[in-house]
Design a protein around this motif. Structure first.
Motif, PDB file in Angstrom:
ATOM      1  N   GLY A 152      -6.416  -0.119  19.430  1.00 57.98           N
ATOM      2  CA  GLY A 152      -7.404   0.594  18.631  1.00 57.98           C
ATOM      3  C   GLY A 152      -6.893   1.068  17.289  1.00 57.98           C
ATOM      4  O   GLY A 152      -7.674   1.489  16.434  1.00 57.98           O
ATOM      5  N   THR A 153      -5.576   1.022  17.077  1.00 57.53           N
ATOM      6  CA  THR A 153      -5.004   1.420  15.788  1.00 57.53           C
ATOM      7  C   THR A 153      -4.593   0.152  15.051  1.00 57.53           C
ATOM      8  O   THR A 153      -3.548  -0.449  15.338  1.00 57.53           O
ATOM      9  CB  THR A 153      -3.781   2.338  15.980  1.00 57.53           C
ATOM     10  N   TRP A 154      -5.402  -0.243  14.085  1.00 58.44           N
ATOM     11  CA  TRP A 154      -5.179  -1.507  13.372  1.00 58.44           C
ATOM     12  C   TRP A 154      -4.263  -1.306  12.175  1.00 58.44           C
ATOM     13  O   TRP A 154      -4.450  -0.393  11.368  1.00 58.44           O
ATOM     14  CB  TRP A 154      -6.517  -2.098  12.931  1.00 58.44           C
ATOM     15  N   ILE A 155      -3.253  -2.170  12.088  1.00 64.12           N
ATOM     16  CA  ILE A 155      -2.230  -2.084  11.048  1.00 64.12           C
ATOM     17  C   ILE A 155      -2.141  -3.428  10.333  1.00 64.12           C
ATOM     18  O   ILE A 155      -2.158  -4.494  10.963  1.00 64.12           O
ATOM     19  CB  ILE A 155      -0.847  -1.736  11.654  1.00 64.12           C
ATOM     20  N   TRP A 156      -2.019  -3.365   9.007  1.00 58.92           N
ATOM     21  CA  TRP A 156      -1.789  -4.588   8.228  1.00 58.92           C
ATOM     22  C   TRP A 156      -0.341  -5.021   8.364  1.00 58.92           C
ATOM     23  O   TRP A 156       0.517  -4.232   8.776  1.00 58.92           O
ATOM     24  CB  TRP A 156      -2.125  -4.363   6.752  1.00 58.92           C
ATOM     25  N   VAL A 157      -0.059  -6.263   7.976  1.00 60.38           N
ATOM     26  CA  VAL A 157       1.299  -6.804   8.120  1.00 60.38           C
ATOM     27  C   VAL A 157       2.317  -6.082   7.246  1.00 60.38           C
ATOM     28  O   VAL A 157       3.529  -6.184   7.490  1.00 60.38           O
ATOM     29  CB  VAL A 157       1.321  -8.318   7.805  1.00 60.38           C
ATOM     30  N   ASP A 158       1.870  -5.334   6.251  1.00 60.99           N
ATOM     31  CA  ASP A 158       2.815  -4.569   5.427  1.00 60.99           C
ATOM     32  C   ASP A 158       3.022  -3.157   5.964  1.00 60.99           C
ATOM     33  O   ASP A 158       3.715  -2.337   5.352  1.00 60.99           O
ATOM     34  CB  ASP A 158       2.348  -4.520   3.968  1.00 60.99           C
ATOM     35  N   GLY A 159       2.416  -2.843   7.136  1.00 62.08           N
ATOM     36  CA  GLY A 159       2.621  -1.543   7.770  1.00 62.08           C
ATOM     37  C   GLY A 159       1.573  -0.502   7.430  1.00 62.08           C
ATOM     38  O   GLY A 159       1.577   0.583   8.018  1.00 62.08           O
ATOM     39  N   THR A 160       0.670  -0.793   6.509  1.00 61.64           N
ATOM     40  CA  THR A 160      -0.358   0.182   6.144  1.00 61.64           C
ATOM     41  C   THR A 160      -1.522   0.111   7.133  1.00 61.64           C
ATOM     42  O   THR A 160      -1.834  -0.950   7.672  1.00 61.64           O
ATOM     43  CB  THR A 160      -0.882  -0.066   4.718  1.00 61.64           C
ATOM     44  N   PRO A 161      -2.187   1.268   7.385  1.00 59.54           N
ATOM     45  CA  PRO A 161      -3.307   1.268   8.327  1.00 59.54           C
ATOM     46  C   PRO A 161      -4.545   0.589   7.731  1.00 59.54           C
ATOM     47  O   PRO A 161      -4.753   0.604   6.525  1.00 59.54           O
ATOM     48  CB  PRO A 161      -3.567   2.761   8.576  1.00 59.54           C
TER      49      PRO A 161
END
Length: 206
Positions: free
Chosen positions: A145-154
């Motif tokens: 449920g906590t989606w994160i981009w590949v650069d670590g940002t939410p």
């Protein structure tokens, strides 16, 4: 005299001809050629209208892409690799092959890029429509449920458009994100990471 007439040996044959009516000159046919039947006229109008609609739709799609494309100078355009699409300060590679999410990311890294990070609805609108489904660089593997981009940002869900009812973590776990362009199902979507679909790489300029 009467005897002469009765003794005449030459038979008199009389043929009775039946009256035959010949067709009138084809005036009606000529008129029909000049004035086609109403049904044919309607069919021609419908086909012509359909053709014009197809042309207008094509023009609209091209105009929309040009309108969404942020202005850049010629120098930046030349810096995108051949076959990549440009929007704003990024270049995008849309694959023609299909791989898992991890395999797709590995391909992007080999190209000096990474799976795309979608920062705005304008960028998402630009990327929508290249394929029916394409991996993007987001996952909730670390915490459901906590989606994160590949650069670590939410992932800011309020700034982006998700497909109807998504994310839903269906079929026992969908931890990777893709971008869908399907009838009545357009937007970001969570999907099984091992599924094989196309992908979009992003390479920043500058």
């Amino acid at each position: 005299m009467a005897e002469f007439l009765q003794s005449s040996e030459a038979p008199i044959n009389a043929e009775v001809c039946e009256y035959q009516q010949f067709p009138k000159p084809e005036i009606e046919d000529a008129a029909t050629e000049k004035n086609p039947k109403p049904k044919l006229k309607h069919l021609s109008v419908v086909l012509l209208s359909f053709g014009l609609l197809c042309v207008l739709q094509g023009i609209l799609n091209i105009s929309l892409r040009l309108a969404l494309r942020e202005p850049t100078d010629k120098g930046e355009e030349e810096r995108c690799p051949q076959g990549w699409q440009m929007f704003g300060s990024s270049c995008y590679y849309i694959s023609s092959q299909r791989r898992s999410w991890d395999g797709s990311r590995q391909d992007c890294v080999q190209r000096g890029a990474d799976l795309v990070i979608v920062n705005s609805r304008q960028e998402q609108a630009f990327l929508t429509g290249f394929t029916r489904a394409a991996w993007v660089g987001m996952t909730d593997r670390a915490e459901e449920g906590t989606w994160i981009w590949v650069d670590g940002t939410p992932v800011n869900r309020d700034r982006l458009h998700w497909a109807r009812g998504q994310p839903d973590d269906a079929y026992g776990g969908e931890d990777c994100g893709d971008l869908r362009t399907m009838i009545d199902f357009i937007g970001l979507n969570d999907f099984n990471c091992s599924a094989r679909v196309q992908w979009i790489c992003e390479q920043m300029l500058g």
